[in-house]
Design a protein around this motif. Structure first.
Motif, short mmCIF file in Angstrom:
data_model
loop_
_atom_site.label_atom_id
_atom_site.label_comp_id
_atom_site.label_asym_id
_atom_site.label_seq_id
_atom_site.Cartn_x
_atom_site.Cartn_y
_atom_site.Cartn_z
N LEU A 168 48.91 40.40 44.77
CA LEU A 168 47.64 41.40 45.19
C LEU A 168 48.21 42.81 45.47
O LEU A 168 49.27 43.19 45.44
N GLY A 182 38.74 43.69 54.51
CA GLY A 182 39.91 43.79 54.09
C GLY A 182 40.18 42.43 53.30
O GLY A 182 39.46 41.37 53.17
N GLY A 183 41.23 42.47 52.37
CA GLY A 183 41.37 41.44 51.62
C GLY A 183 40.50 41.15 50.26
O GLY A 183 39.69 42.25 49.99
N HIS A 184 40.71 40.23 49.39
CA HIS A 184 39.90 40.22 48.13
C HIS A 184 39.51 38.84 47.95
O HIS A 184 39.98 37.76 48.40
N PRO A 213 38.58 33.24 48.77
CA PRO A 213 38.77 34.52 49.72
C PRO A 213 40.27 34.42 50.51
O PRO A 213 40.76 33.54 50.73
N VAL A 214 40.67 35.59 50.18
CA VAL A 214 42.10 35.83 50.55
C VAL A 214 42.36 36.94 51.47
O VAL A 214 41.97 38.34 50.96
N ALA A 215 42.76 36.84 52.55
CA ALA A 215 42.65 38.16 53.40
C ALA A 215 43.98 38.74 53.35
O ALA A 215 44.03 39.86 53.75
N ASP A 216 44.96 38.22 53.17
CA ASP A 216 46.39 38.70 53.17
C ASP A 216 46.61 39.32 51.51
O ASP A 216 46.75 38.72 50.67
N ASP A 217 46.41 40.79 51.55
CA ASP A 217 46.48 41.42 50.30
C ASP A 217 48.00 41.70 49.93
O ASP A 217 48.49 42.27 49.01
N ARG A 218 48.86 41.07 50.58
CA ARG A 218 50.47 41.26 50.44
C ARG A 218 51.02 40.24 49.65
O ARG A 218 52.07 40.24 49.30
#
Length: 439
Positions: A168, A45-47, A91-96
């Protein structure tokens, strides 16, 4: 031999590093197609978010709370040798997330921490720091989503500078701004006024928003008083239009109260007794007399962001008989430790004593049952940078939530996926206004 292969997962950057024919054109096309930073899905998950800036420079930083370190320094970008291609992947785990960013090109203050910048501000260098930032800042030309810079809004005469917004894929689709929030309904009007102030001297500039259908002399309209009005004028009238047109909030009169000057907010908004006098004895009576709004404390809301959030809480704490609702956006409720950020020696006090969270402590220690007030307390998930005294803005807002709840107030708390800026605030502002005024 130094390996200059980009750490980004974006293949087009690797092609530029290898000097492949047409690689720069393919990179530019990819940035256009992505509408800004390049996104690569991560396992679990994330991007991975790859920021890219094109242009000559000695050093470039990504100016965003998403990328800053624990001391508040922006993240440096890396240049591909022999090119003007600068890149940084995080890296960004929170896609919100929805956050503001810009590229800072050769800013002489970029390497300084938040504490070092604040000490310079105490020494009178604020104007120089902001001017350098405005000269250095660049929006992302590949990203069409932009927002007015806080430095532009808060600095009289400054060039109108836009910053870019990274949103995101998992961000909440319900918005009340831009194309996504447009209802096609009627628009309110803004008029400029000068209100004489004996409390602070001179006049206070106030922009008043009147909703569509407002009738002169009519009483009973809800009233919203927005501190730091100059900062919110670029963002909130559109949101108000859309909320009112959709019936999400009733037609509301809004006073965008400007600061005397850029630095006055650092004294007036920090739990200053005269701020209460100004709002209770000057601004509110004027708004009642001129526009018939704010007569019912239950529908009279004070709102602000950062120091404006602290000041809104202060106003309602001291005069709950006048202000029955508080909308605090990333409020500076950490304020309290007098000596932090050079406050013991400089002109801007950072508190009243030797501990953080002064106002929260006053509320907790208040004897008897307090007058019941409704609160919307919002803070961003990225507002975790440690502050002197062992707290952070996010921790201080969580603590305030708990204290207000324990004291019997009606509290809604919104920990939004974002940072200390309008990309997140404009989202939670609409939710908070619906909670406080929309029933």
């Amino acid at each position: 031999m130094t390996d200059h292969t980009p750490t980004s997962p974006a293949p087009c950057l690797h092609a530029v590093a290898r000097r492949e024919p047409g690689a720069l054109d393919r990179l530019t096309a990819a940035l256009h197609a992505a509408g800004g930073p390049l996104l690569t899905p991560l396992d679990g998950g994330g991007h991975a978010v790859t920021f890219v800036h094109l242009g000559p420079a000695t050093h470039v930083e990504v100016s965003s709370q998403l990328t800053m370190d624990a001391d508040g320094r922006p993240a440096a970008m890396e240049r591909i040798p022999g090119t003007d291609v600068w890149h940084l992947t995080v890296p960004v785990a929170d896609d919100r997330l929805s956050v503001v960013y810009s590229y800072s090109v050769d800013d002489p203050y970029a390497a300084k921490s938040l504490a070092e910048v604040m000490e310079l501000v105490q020494a009178g260098a604020y104007g120089e720091i902001v001017a350098a930032h405005l000269r250095a800042a660049r929006h992302d030309p590949f990203n069409p989503e932009r927002i007015m810079s806080a430095h532009t809004s808060m600095t009289p005469g400054a060039e109108r500078l836009h910053e870019s917004v990274l949103t995101l894929p998992g961000a909440d689709p319900e918005v009340w701004f831009g194309r996504g929030g447009h209802t096609g309904g009627p628009r309110g009007t803004l008029t400029e006024h000068r209100v004489p102030s004996t409390v602070f001297g001179g006049d206070r500039e106030v922009a008043v928003y009147l909703p569509e259908g407002y009738r002169e002399g009519a009483a009973g309209h809800p009233l919203l008083l927005l501190l730091d009005g100059e900062y919110h004028l670029d963002h909130y009238p559109e949101i108000l239009d859309n909320l009112i047109a959709a019936g999400a909030v009733p037609p509301t009169v809004v006073a965008f109260v400007r600061n005397r000057d850029t630095m006055s907010r650092m004294t007036e908004m920090c739990c200053h007794p005269d701020l209460v006098r100004q709002y209770a004895e000057e601004l509110l009576p004027w708004l009642r007399a001129e526009f018939g709004a704010g007569r019912d404390p239950a529908t009279t809301v004070v709102a602000g962001a950062s120091y404006g959030g602290l000041a809104s809480l202060w106003l309602a704490y001291r005069r709950p008989d006048l202000f029955g609702g508080v909308l605090s956006l990333s409020g500076s409720h950490w304020w309290g430790l007098k000596e932090q950020f050079g406050g013991a020696e400089g002109p801007y006090a950072m508190g009243r004593d030797g501990e953080p969270e002064w106002l929260t402590r006053q509320i907790a220690a208040e004897p008897g049952a307090p007058a019941r007030t409704r609160f919307w307390i919002a803070a961003g998930t990225l507002e975790t940078q440690p502050l002197p005294g062992g707290t952070s803005l996010l921790t201080a807002n969580r603590h305030l939530r708990d204290v207000l709840t324990a004291r019997g107030h009606e509290v809604a708390y919104d920990e939004f996926p974002g940072a200390h800026e309008q990309a997140g605030w404009r989202r939670t502002f609409a939710r908070g206004l619906r909670y406080l005024l929309g029933g």
